[in-house]
Design a protein around this motif. Structure first.
Motif, short mmCIF file in Angstrom:
data_model
loop_
_atom_site.label_atom_id
_atom_site.label_comp_id
_atom_site.label_asym_id
_atom_site.label_seq_id
_atom_site.Cartn_x
_atom_site.Cartn_y
_atom_site.Cartn_z
N ILE A 273 42.33 -15.66 52.39
CA ILE A 273 41.55 -14.45 52.61
C ILE A 273 41.82 -13.97 54.03
N VAL B 286 39.75 -14.99 56.94
CA VAL B 286 39.81 -16.42 57.25
C VAL B 286 41.11 -16.74 57.98
N GLY C 135 32.57 -20.61 48.38
CA GLY C 135 33.81 -20.00 48.84
C GLY C 135 33.55 -18.65 49.46
N SER C 136 34.57 -17.82 49.57
CA SER C 136 34.54 -16.44 50.06
C SER C 136 34.80 -16.36 51.56
N CYS C 137 34.96 -15.13 52.06
CA CYS C 137 35.18 -14.92 53.49
C CYS C 137 33.90 -15.14 54.29
N GLY D 124 33.60 -19.84 53.14
CA GLY D 124 34.67 -20.63 52.53
C GLY D 124 35.50 -21.38 53.56
N ARG D 125 34.91 -21.62 54.74
CA ARG D 125 35.66 -22.30 55.80
C ARG D 125 35.42 -23.81 55.78
N GLY E 149 38.66 -20.87 51.54
CA GLY E 149 38.98 -19.53 52.04
C GLY E 149 40.44 -19.31 52.40
N SER E 150 41.19 -20.38 52.57
CA SER E 150 42.62 -20.23 52.87
C SER E 150 43.35 -21.49 52.44
N SER F 106 43.16 -21.18 47.21
CA SER F 106 42.42 -20.27 48.08
C SER F 106 42.57 -18.82 47.61
N CYS G 130 40.17 -14.79 47.01
CA CYS G 130 38.90 -14.09 46.82
C CYS G 130 38.31 -14.33 45.43
N THR H 165 28.53 -16.29 48.44
CA THR H 165 29.22 -15.04 48.73
C THR H 165 28.32 -14.08 49.49
#
Length: 375
Positions: free
Chosen positions: A24, A27, A253-255, A258-259, A286-287, A313, A315, A336
């Motif tokens: 993302i 991220v 997850g998500s921006c 999700g880290r 996220g990534s 990873s 969206c 989210t």
């Protein structure tokens, strides 16, 4: 293929699906050091404001503005108004930046920040790590804001040190530069909000707008007839306890969350536990870098052993665009940032919460805070 061709033609860097740096955008930009303090940065996504956590002026644009910026390196803007949100007090155990921003938006409304650039400040903001600061800035757009920003400090310098795109792979001059990036002591803001995090509890959304959120141990609140469509969509009624609502799905997850730190916190709750048999639980890092680092720490095994699906990873499952999702009408608790009708799939009823709350609810099978036993 068209995107690959055009990127090559115009000599633009592309992080393709097989790249170890893929993920993302909000991220990968910080983890690669693309965002830097003092930069102006745009992207064709509304949550670009996430990167204000590094002291950058970052905002989302449409494709027309993006094309204009690529062609001219300029972009015309109407100067936004300024708002300062000062977070004070001590963070309670088990409460996060996600809970704080949900509480602020629910108290003041989803349109209160319209037309503002928000600065998050105060000792409770400064005590947050970079990942949590990104969560705060990420959801400023759900407050209606143009963007959000936080004064960069030594935590930003440490984060950016030796990142691939940090200039000259060194931060010796960055520290001196970021010392100049702050609001004057006598700066006047168009709006000010002071928010004490000390009494804060875990929050969860109950409606179909982010401002329709409440402490997890509260009841669905009374309101005017304007709330009826949200209650009907969510299949809830006034006075229903939020804790104990049976869920069908859980997503981490998500921006927004999700880290790696988000996954670590959730894994600490999931360790040696199993999700409820009726729950479909999914984690999307996220990534690719976050995914790889989590796997190095064994976090993937904790999620898998608990019964979560561990995905590539992206969206996925945050924004439904016709692909895989939860079943029609499912009630899902999710880390989210948006909960409007159909956001995660046809008739899917999304309850936004912090990753810790999502993990605990997945195990219980009902909406619950991670420091509560049962439901």
């Amino acid at each position: 293929e068209a995107l690959r061709h055009l990127a090559k033609k115009h000599k633009l860097k592309i992080f393709d699906v097989d790249s170890p740096d893929q993920g993302i955008v909000h991220v990968i930009s910080p983890e690669l050091g693309i965002v830097q303090p003092g930069l102006s940065l745009i992207c064709a996504d509304s949550h670009t404001c996430t990167q204000g956590a590094f002291g950058a002026l970052a905002w989302g644009v449409g494709t027309t503005d993006l094309e204009h910026a690529l062609a001219t390196k300029t972009l015309k803007l109407r100067k936004p108004k300024n708002m300062r949100i000062t977070l004070m007090g001590k963070w309670p155990e088990g409460v996060s930046a996600k809970d704080a921003i949900l509480a602020i938006i629910s108290e003041f409304g989803a349109s209160h920040g319209n037309g503002f650039a928000i600065e998050f400040a105060g000792p409770a903001t400064e005590s947050l790590n970079l990942e949590d600061r990104m969560t705060l800035c990420n959801m400023a757009i759900e407050f209606g804001a143009f963007t959000a920003i936080i004064k960069p400090d030594h935590k930003v310098t440490a984060w950016l040190n030796n990142r691939p795109y940090t200039p000259d792979n060194a931060t010796s001059n960055i520290q001196e530069y970021i010392a100049t990036l702050f609001s004057d002591k006598d700066a006047v803001f168009d709006d000010e909000i002071n928010f004490d995090v000390t009494p804060l509890k875990p929050y969860v959304s109950w409606g179909s707008s982010v401002d329709q959120s409440a402490p997890i141990d509260s009841l669905v609140p009374e309101g005017n007839c304007a709330l009826t469509p949200a209650l009907n969509y969510m299949d809830l009624s006034v006075g229903t306890p939020l804790t104990g609502l049976k869920i069908d799905g859980a997503f981490i997850g998500s921006c927004t969350n999700g880290r790696l730190t988000d996954l670590r916190r959730a894994a600490a709750i999931l360790k040696d536990k199993k999700i409820a048999p009726h729950v479909k639980a999914i984690c999307v890092p996220g990534s690719s870098r976050v995914k790889a680092e989590a796997e190095q720490e064994g976090i993937d095994k904790i999620f898998l052993d608990a019964g979560f699906e561990w995905c590539e990873s992206g969206c996925g499952f945050c924004f439904y665009a016709g692909g895989e999702t939860f079943h029609k009408g499912a009630r899902v608790i999710s880390s989210t940032n948006r909960n409007f009708e159909g956001r995660q799939g046809p008739r899917v009823k999304t309850h936004i919460a912090a990753p810790e709350t999502v993990a605990a609810s997945a195990v219980s099978g009902f909406i619950t805070a991670h420091n509560h036993e049962g439901h």
